[in-house]
Design an enzyme around this catalytic site. Structure first.
Site, PDB file in Angstrom:
ATOM      1  N   CYS A 110       0.918  -1.526   0.221  1.00 26.64           N
ATOM      2  CA  CYS A 110       0.028   0.067  -0.027  1.00 26.64           C
ATOM      3  C   CYS A 110       1.201   0.985   0.159  1.00 26.64           C
ATOM      4  CB  CYS A 110      -1.300   0.150   1.051  1.00 26.64           C
ATOM      5  SG  CYS A 110      -1.713   1.920   0.870  1.00 26.64           S
ATOM      6  N   CYS A 111       1.759   1.712   0.996  1.00 25.03           N
ATOM      7  CA  CYS A 111       2.766   2.647   1.272  1.00 25.03           C
ATOM      8  C   CYS A 111       3.281   2.659  -0.441  1.00 25.03           C
ATOM      9  CB  CYS A 111       3.580   2.212   2.023  1.00 25.03           C
ATOM     10  SG  CYS A 111       2.940   2.543   3.675  1.00 25.03           S
ATOM     11  N   CYS A 193      -0.930   8.761   6.995  1.00 28.02           N
ATOM     12  CA  CYS A 193      -1.950   8.939   6.669  1.00 28.02           C
ATOM     13  C   CYS A 193      -3.179   7.782   8.063  1.00 28.02           C
ATOM     14  CB  CYS A 193      -2.225   7.289   5.714  1.00 28.02           C
ATOM     15  SG  CYS A 193      -1.268   7.323   4.027  1.00 28.02           S
ATOM     16  N   CYS A 196      -3.306   4.870   9.522  1.00 31.90           N
ATOM     17  CA  CYS A 196      -2.205   3.852   9.986  1.00 31.90           C
ATOM     18  C   CYS A 196      -1.438   4.914  11.387  1.00 31.90           C
ATOM     19  CB  CYS A 196      -1.080   3.986   9.170  1.00 31.90           C
ATOM     20  SG  CYS A 196      -1.772   3.058   7.539  1.00 31.90           S
ATOM     21  N   CYS A 221       7.757   3.745   5.812  1.00 33.39           N
ATOM     22  CA  CYS A 221       7.446   3.104   4.910  1.00 33.39           C
ATOM     23  C   CYS A 221       7.343   3.335   3.257  1.00 33.39           C
ATOM     24  CB  CYS A 221       6.249   4.971   4.843  1.00 33.39           C
ATOM     25  SG  CYS A 221       6.842   6.439   4.423  1.00 33.39           S
TER      26      CYS A 221
HETATM   27  S1  ADX Z   1       7.496   8.271   7.602  1.00 31.47           S
HETATM   28  O1  ADX Z   1       8.386   7.619   6.453  1.00 31.47           O
HETATM   29  O2  ADX Z   1       7.217   7.297   8.892  1.00 31.47           O
HETATM   30  O3  ADX Z   1       6.064   8.393   6.812  1.00 31.47           O
HETATM   31  P1  ADX Z   1       7.752  10.570   8.414  1.00 31.47           P
HETATM   32  O4  ADX Z   1       6.725  10.564   9.088  1.00 31.47           O
HETATM   33  O5  ADX Z   1       8.597  10.329   9.755  1.00 31.47           O
HETATM   34  O6  ADX Z   1       8.185   9.147   7.391  1.00 31.47           O
HETATM   35  O7  ADX Z   1       7.920  11.764   7.601  1.00 31.47           O
HETATM   36  C1  ADX Z   1       9.275  11.724   7.647  1.00 31.47           C
HETATM   37  C2  ADX Z   1      10.040  12.513   6.161  1.00 31.47           C
HETATM   38  O8  ADX Z   1       9.417  11.682   5.298  1.00 31.47           O
HETATM   39  C3  ADX Z   1       9.413  13.964   6.370  1.00 31.47           C
HETATM   40  O9  ADX Z   1       9.522  14.590   7.264  1.00 31.47           O
HETATM   41  C4  ADX Z   1       8.956  14.064   4.975  1.00 31.47           C
HETATM   42  O10 ADX Z   1      10.211  14.500   4.291  1.00 31.47           O
HETATM   43  C5  ADX Z   1       8.901  12.712   4.409  1.00 31.47           C
HETATM   44  N1  ADX Z   1       7.283  11.974   3.915  1.00 31.47           N
HETATM   45  C6  ADX Z   1       6.995  11.799   5.259  1.00 31.47           C
HETATM   46  N2  ADX Z   1       5.588  11.262   4.626  1.00 31.47           N
HETATM   47  C7  ADX Z   1       5.723  12.038   3.362  1.00 31.47           C
HETATM   48  C8  ADX Z   1       4.578  12.884   2.129  1.00 31.47           C
HETATM   49  N3  ADX Z   1       2.822  12.190   2.596  1.00 31.47           N
HETATM   50  N4  ADX Z   1       4.782  13.718   1.535  1.00 31.47           N
HETATM   51  C9  ADX Z   1       5.872  13.534   2.120  1.00 31.47           C
HETATM   52  N5  ADX Z   1       6.897  13.528   2.248  1.00 31.47           N
HETATM   53  C10 ADX Z   1       6.201  12.635   2.924  1.00 31.47           C
HETATM   54 FE1  SF4 Z   2      -1.067   3.089   3.329  1.00 33.26          FE
HETATM   55 FE2  SF4 Z   2      -1.174   3.088   5.966  1.00 33.26          FE
HETATM   56 FE3  SF4 Z   2       0.535   3.378   3.693  1.00 33.26          FE
HETATM   57 FE4  SF4 Z   2      -0.979   4.877   4.069  1.00 33.26          FE
HETATM   58  S1  SF4 Z   2       0.634   4.807   5.520  1.00 33.26           S
HETATM   59  S2  SF4 Z   2       0.410   4.168   1.709  1.00 33.26           S
HETATM   60  S3  SF4 Z   2      -2.480   3.862   4.242  1.00 33.26           S
HETATM   61  S4  SF4 Z   2      -0.263   1.701   4.549  1.00 33.26           S
END
Ligand code: ADX
Ligand code: SF4
Length: 238
Positions: A110-111, A193, A196, A221
């Site tokens: 999904c990610c 998201c 999650c 992710c």
């Molecule tokens: S994650 O990998 O677990 O989702 P986290 O939420 O801590 O990461 O975010 C770490 C960095 O990844 C953020 O500071 C940003 O730079 C990038 N990032 C995470 N989610 C997104 C998103 N939806 N859009 C753009 N950048 C993102």
């Molecule tokens: Fe899908 Fe959850 Fe990943 Fe978002 S954080 S892309 S809903 S698995």
């Protein structure tokens, strides 16, 4: 000068260096607190670094509202990259809308569809990208450097807040009256998201509410992985 002023000046200098030496560079914003620090620095300094967000289709309304807050405060439109509709439709019809709760593989798939593939499009043709990751956020980030090679995307990756503490982030946002996601005031230190992410209890780890049903060492992710592996996991004591 206090410690935060020095830290912020260093980070501002890093961003200016990226703009000058790594053009075109882009900043990936999840619209959470750390990313608002970097957004404020880029936009107030007028640096030529485009800001984008991966709009997964599963974000909270409060997170989407940050786009309007940024527009109202800075007059800037954050670019949105969305997943391919066909890939989402295929995943949902084959596995169900919320199949990510079933296994790590389903969650990563999904990610991959909603974040990793759109990230590839957002980074195409760029020399560097910037994230808001901090070392103190999780075991998987304990070895994070401000500047690193990102072979998966063939460019340099910068984590300018690597040395910042959570308190530094909040002091900066307060001192500079930076807008932030309303969920942070409702027990969400880390926001991804909606299905999650959940609120955490006071004293719990900042990422405890992310993919809470998984082991802490799998909680990335895919945005920050190379060849399917966590970049820094091998040097972390498990
Ligand atoms: S994650 O990998 O677990 O989702 P986290 O939420 O801590 O990461 O975010 C770490 C960095 O990844 C953020 O500071 C940003 O730079 C990038 N990032 C995470 N989610 C997104 C998103 N939806 N859009 C753009 N950048 C993102
Ligand atoms: Fe899908 Fe959850 Fe990943 Fe978002 S954080 S892309 S809903 S698995």
């Amino acid at each position: 000068m206090d410690d935060l002023t020095v830290l912020a000046a260093d980070t501002g200098a890093t961003l200016a260096r990226i703009a000058a030496d790594f053009s075109p560079a882009v900043f990936a914003s999840s619209l959470a607190a750390e990313d608002m620090v970097i957004t404020d620095m880029i936009l107030k300094a007028g640096l030529p670094i485009a800001i984008f967000s991966l709009e997964t289709g599963r974000l909270h309304p409060e997170t989407l509202a940050v786009l309007d807050q940024v527009k109202a405060t800075y007059g800037y439109d954050i670019a949105l990259f969305k997943p391919q509709e066909a890939a989402v439709a295929q995943y949902v019809s084959a596995n169900g809308l919320n199949a990510f709760y079933n296994s790590i593989e389903m969650r990563r798939e999904c990610c991959r569809i909603r974040k990793v593939e759109p990230l590839g499009r957002a980074l195409a043709g760029k020399k560097a990208w910037i994230t808001g990751q901090r070392r103190a956020q999780s075991t998987t980030r304990a070895q994070l450097d401000i500047e690193e090679d990102d072979p998966a995307h063939g460019m340099t990756k910068f984590n300018p807040l690597a040395d910042w503490s959570e308190q530094d982030v909040w002091n900066y946002l307060r001192d500079n009256a930076v807008p932030y996601n309303a969920l942070h005031d409702q027990g969400f230190p880390s926001i991804g998201c909606a299905p999650c992410t959940r609120a955490v209890q006071p004293g719990e780890d900042v990422r405890a509410g992310r993919w809470w049903w998984e082991n802490p060492d799998s909680k990335e992710c895919g945005l920050h992985m190379v060849d399917g592996k966590l970049i820094r996991i091998k040097s972390v004591a498990l």
